[in-house]
Write a protein that holds these residues in place. Structure first.
Motif, PDB file in Angstrom:
ATOM      1  N   GLU A   9       0.861  -1.173   0.000  1.00 35.59           N
ATOM      2  CA  GLU A   9       0.000   0.000   0.000  1.00 35.59           C
ATOM      3  C   GLU A   9       0.902   1.228   0.000  1.00 35.59           C
ATOM      4  O   GLU A   9       1.773   1.360   0.870  1.00 35.59           O
ATOM      5  N   CYS A  25      -5.758   7.917   3.186  1.00 36.65           N
ATOM      6  CA  CYS A  25      -4.765   6.845   3.169  1.00 36.65           C
ATOM      7  C   CYS A  25      -3.462   7.219   3.864  1.00 36.65           C
ATOM      8  O   CYS A  25      -2.807   6.356   4.445  1.00 36.65           O
ATOM      9  N   SER A  73      -7.174  -1.035   3.757  1.00 37.14           N
ATOM     10  CA  SER A  73      -7.067  -1.592   2.408  1.00 37.14           C
ATOM     11  C   SER A  73      -6.228  -2.872   2.406  1.00 37.14           C
ATOM     12  O   SER A  73      -6.603  -3.867   1.778  1.00 37.14           O
TER      13      SER A  73
END
Length: 178
Positions: free
Chosen positions: A90, A102, A112
């Motif tokens: 990620e 994020c 995620s």
């Protein structure tokens, strides 16, 4: 090490720069990638136990125009070449000003990664070298472990619930071994 059946953790996620590899600010050059001492042995041990591994990395140099997504992909490929394959990657390409969900300390990348791995956040841990790593883990419902480096601020160390001197000790904390 405990087996995955008895361990609470099905995945251990890692910050990249300063945790798995020596931090080179805004590194876009794979030739500059140097694993931190002991990283490969720790990762090999987790993989041998059937525990998934992943990387959760802020890369604001992309948003700042200092490096490209292709540069980051090249560095990440070199990390895998030196440390072995990860089950999930990620990368947040945003800057602090973007207000994304994020960028650590936000929990988006942890959520995620856990979705991609098919696990609950409570079954994941995130090991990193700064407070934002630990806060991202905790905000997601995962366990955070701080492995301080010379750039880690004293208040980040004081605020962290779990602190270890190196990666092997961090994994030992997660698995209930000294």
């Amino acid at each position: 090490m405990e087996s995955p059946e008895t361990s609470k953790f099905r995945a251990v996620l890692f910050d990249r720069d300063g945790t798995l590899v020596v931090d080179v600010p805004y590194n876009g050059d794979p030739a500059l990638v140097r694993p931190v001492p002991g990283a490969k042995a720790v990762l090999d041990g987790l993989r041998a136990e059937g525990i998934a591994t992943g990387v959760i990395s802020n890369q604001s140099g992309i948003a700042r125009g200092l490096i490209t997504e292709a540069d980051v992909a090249g560095v990440n490929a070199r990390v895998e070449e030196l440390l072995g394959p990860f089950d999930v990657w990620e990368v947040c390409p945003h800057s602090e000003q973007d207000g994304c969900a994020c960028r650590k300390p936000q929990p988006g990348m942890v959520h995620s990664a856990c979705r991609k791995l098919g696990i609950a956040e409570s079954e994941a841990a995130l090991i990193g070298d700064i407070g934002a790593d630990v806060r991202a883990a905790e905000a997601a419902g995962a366990t955070g472990v701080l492995v301080p480096t010379p750039v880690t601020r004293a208040e980040e160390v004081a605020a962290a619930r779990l602190v270890a001197p190196d990666l092997a000790a961090a994994v030992g904390l997660l698995q209930g071994t000294p």
